[in-house]
Motif scaffolding. Structure first.
Motif, PDB file in Angstrom:
ATOM      1  N   LEU A 154       0.822  -1.204   0.000  1.00  0.00           N
ATOM      2  CA  LEU A 154       0.000   0.000   0.000  1.00  0.00           C
ATOM      3  C   LEU A 154       0.859   1.259   0.000  1.00  0.00           C
ATOM      4  O   LEU A 154       0.546   2.240  -0.688  1.00  0.00           O
ATOM      5  CB  LEU A 154      -0.935  -0.005   1.208  1.00  0.00           C
ATOM      6  N   ILE A 155       1.935   1.235   0.772  1.00  0.00           N
ATOM      7  CA  ILE A 155       2.846   2.383   0.794  1.00  0.00           C
ATOM      8  C   ILE A 155       3.475   2.588  -0.580  1.00  0.00           C
ATOM      9  O   ILE A 155       3.587   3.722  -1.077  1.00  0.00           O
ATOM     10  CB  ILE A 155       3.924   2.186   1.872  1.00  0.00           C
ATOM     11  N   LEU A 156       3.885   1.478  -1.198  1.00  0.00           N
ATOM     12  CA  LEU A 156       4.544   1.575  -2.508  1.00  0.00           C
ATOM     13  C   LEU A 156       3.629   2.201  -3.554  1.00  0.00           C
ATOM     14  O   LEU A 156       4.043   3.106  -4.295  1.00  0.00           O
ATOM     15  CB  LEU A 156       5.003   0.182  -2.952  1.00  0.00           C
ATOM     16  N   GLY A 163       1.060   8.909  -4.603  1.00  0.00           N
ATOM     17  CA  GLY A 163       1.158  10.052  -3.702  1.00  0.00           C
ATOM     18  C   GLY A 163      -0.157  10.524  -3.129  1.00  0.00           C
ATOM     19  O   GLY A 163      -0.295  11.690  -2.753  1.00  0.00           O
ATOM     20  N   TRP A 164      -1.138   9.636  -3.040  1.00  0.00           N
ATOM     21  CA  TRP A 164      -2.433  10.024  -2.506  1.00  0.00           C
ATOM     22  C   TRP A 164      -2.423  10.149  -0.985  1.00  0.00           C
ATOM     23  O   TRP A 164      -3.111  11.002  -0.426  1.00  0.00           O
ATOM     24  CB  TRP A 164      -3.500   9.013  -2.921  1.00  0.00           C
ATOM     25  N   PHE A 165      -1.669   9.286  -0.321  1.00  0.00           N
ATOM     26  CA  PHE A 165      -1.668   9.247   1.134  1.00  0.00           C
ATOM     27  C   PHE A 165      -0.241   9.300   1.660  1.00  0.00           C
ATOM     28  O   PHE A 165       0.707   8.932   0.959  1.00  0.00           O
ATOM     29  CB  PHE A 165      -2.352   7.965   1.641  1.00  0.00           C
ATOM     30  N   PRO A 166      -0.060   9.746   2.897  1.00  0.00           N
ATOM     31  CA  PRO A 166       1.293   9.780   3.479  1.00  0.00           C
ATOM     32  C   PRO A 166       1.751   8.374   3.844  1.00  0.00           C
ATOM     33  O   PRO A 166       0.941   7.509   4.210  1.00  0.00           O
ATOM     34  CB  PRO A 166       1.114  10.650   4.726  1.00  0.00           C
ATOM     35  N   VAL A 184      -4.628   8.073   8.901  1.00  0.00           N
ATOM     36  CA  VAL A 184      -4.709   6.648   9.236  1.00  0.00           C
ATOM     37  C   VAL A 184      -5.339   5.828   8.111  1.00  0.00           C
ATOM     38  O   VAL A 184      -5.674   4.652   8.320  1.00  0.00           O
ATOM     39  CB  VAL A 184      -5.516   6.425  10.535  1.00  0.00           C
ATOM     40  N   ALA A 185      -5.491   6.412   6.942  1.00  0.00           N
ATOM     41  CA  ALA A 185      -6.167   5.715   5.846  1.00  0.00           C
ATOM     42  C   ALA A 185      -5.451   4.413   5.486  1.00  0.00           C
ATOM     43  O   ALA A 185      -6.079   3.351   5.425  1.00  0.00           O
ATOM     44  CB  ALA A 185      -6.259   6.632   4.624  1.00  0.00           C
TER      45      ALA A 185
END
Length: 318
Positions: A154-156, A163-166, A184-185
């Motif tokens: 998910l991070i990748l 770049g939608w979420f931190p 926290v998404a």
């Protein structure tokens, strides 16, 4: 009603006994951790005399069983002691962290429980269809992968490439609700993917088992549409096992978030426990572990009690 009260009292007594045994196991496991807090505080260049002095000051020179009972007596009174690394009250340290963990678990539960029950009902309604097979394949694939792998994927994709979420979930109690939900998404989606399969498959299996019941056959003969039969007749009678698996998964959401919090550097109770293990801060590790264990035991007892209350036949075993 008397049988229900007796059953609840028995479950509570069993839970307290279990918690006592778990507290002893936690204390013993923490004692077996390598390293020494005195050396961690003073550094590797400290002399043996200085290390022995700081151990006496911290009470680490006492036998383990004495320290265990002193710690347990303090816990019963609501006092977890003081942090050996920061000399702060442990209740002060874990207060905000526990709220953050509960917030993450609540967000994940608010998404996963309705989604899983809805998917389970739809899979039972369209059994053996393409939708049913697709949902089963997706949920089984998600549950087969470890949490850290899902989190890094998910991070990748959603943090690095799109770049939608931190990638790091920085939250505090002063943030607006929308900002906290945005932060926290990804952790919440990770937890949702992990637990949705359990609830979905239990819902599907329970409803399918009920579809062969006489009252369901009667509703079918009356010409009721399939969705109405499932929602109005099968689902209300399937609540006992569904509630059980939902509460057990809620226990996992609170006590099993350690890996997810570490991956996303989320300031929750799990991250605090990992940091305290690194620092050899034994009282904090014990407090966090005991809170996780107590939460898991309480929610499991709740699931047991709710399943019996919702299905009184379990009060009369064969």
């Amino acid at each position: 009603m008397n049988k229900v009260l007796v059953m609840v009292a028995q479950r509570i007594a069993l839970g307290l006994l279990t918690l006592f045994v778990v507290s002893a196991i936690i204390f013993l496991a923490v004692e077996l951790l390598p390293g020494d807090i005195a050396t961690e505080i003073l550094g590797q260049t400290a002399t043996p005399e200085t290390v022995a002095a700081i151990r006496r000051e911290l009470g680490l020179d006492q036998p383990a069983y004495i320290r265990y009972f002193e710690w347990l007596l303090g816990v019963v009174q609501g006092d977890f002691g003081r942090s050996l690394a920061t000399d702060r009250e442990i209740t002060e340290l874990i207060g905000a962290r526990l709220l953050n963990t509960l917030f993450l678990a609540l967000v994940a539960a608010a998404v996963s429980v309705p989604l899983a029950i809805g998917l389970g009902v739809m899979a039972a309604l369209y059994r053996n269809s393409t939708f049913d097979r697709s949902v089963n394949i997706f949920t089984l694939s998600a549950i087969s992968m470890p949490e850290f792998f899902i989190a890094y994927m998910l991070i990748l994709f959603f943090a690095v490439r799109i770049g939608w979420f931190p990638s790091l979930s920085k939250v505090d109690l002063d943030q607006p609700l929308f900002d906290r939900l945005y932060a926290v998404a990804l952790p919440a989606v990770t937890l949702t993917l992990v637990i949705v399969a359990h609830i979905m498959r239990m819902t599907r299996a329970t409803i399918i088992n009920l579809m062969s019941s006489p009252f369901i056959e009667m509703a079918t003969l009356k010409g009721l549409p399939p969705w109405r039969i499932v929602v109005r007749h099968a689902l209300p009678n399937a609540w006992a096992p569904i509630v059980n698996v939902v509460v057990i998964n809620l226990a996992y959401l609170i006590s099993g978030v350690v890996v997810v919090e570490v991956v996303f550097v989320y300031p929750g109770l799990g991250q605090l426990m990992v940091d305290s293990v690194v620092k050899r801060d034994l009282p904090v590790v014990q407090a966090c572990s005991l809170i996780f264990a107590a939460t898991y035991i309480v929610l499991n007892l709740t699931a047991d009690i709710l399943s019996i209350v919702s299905n009184p036949r379990l009060l009369h075993p064969r």
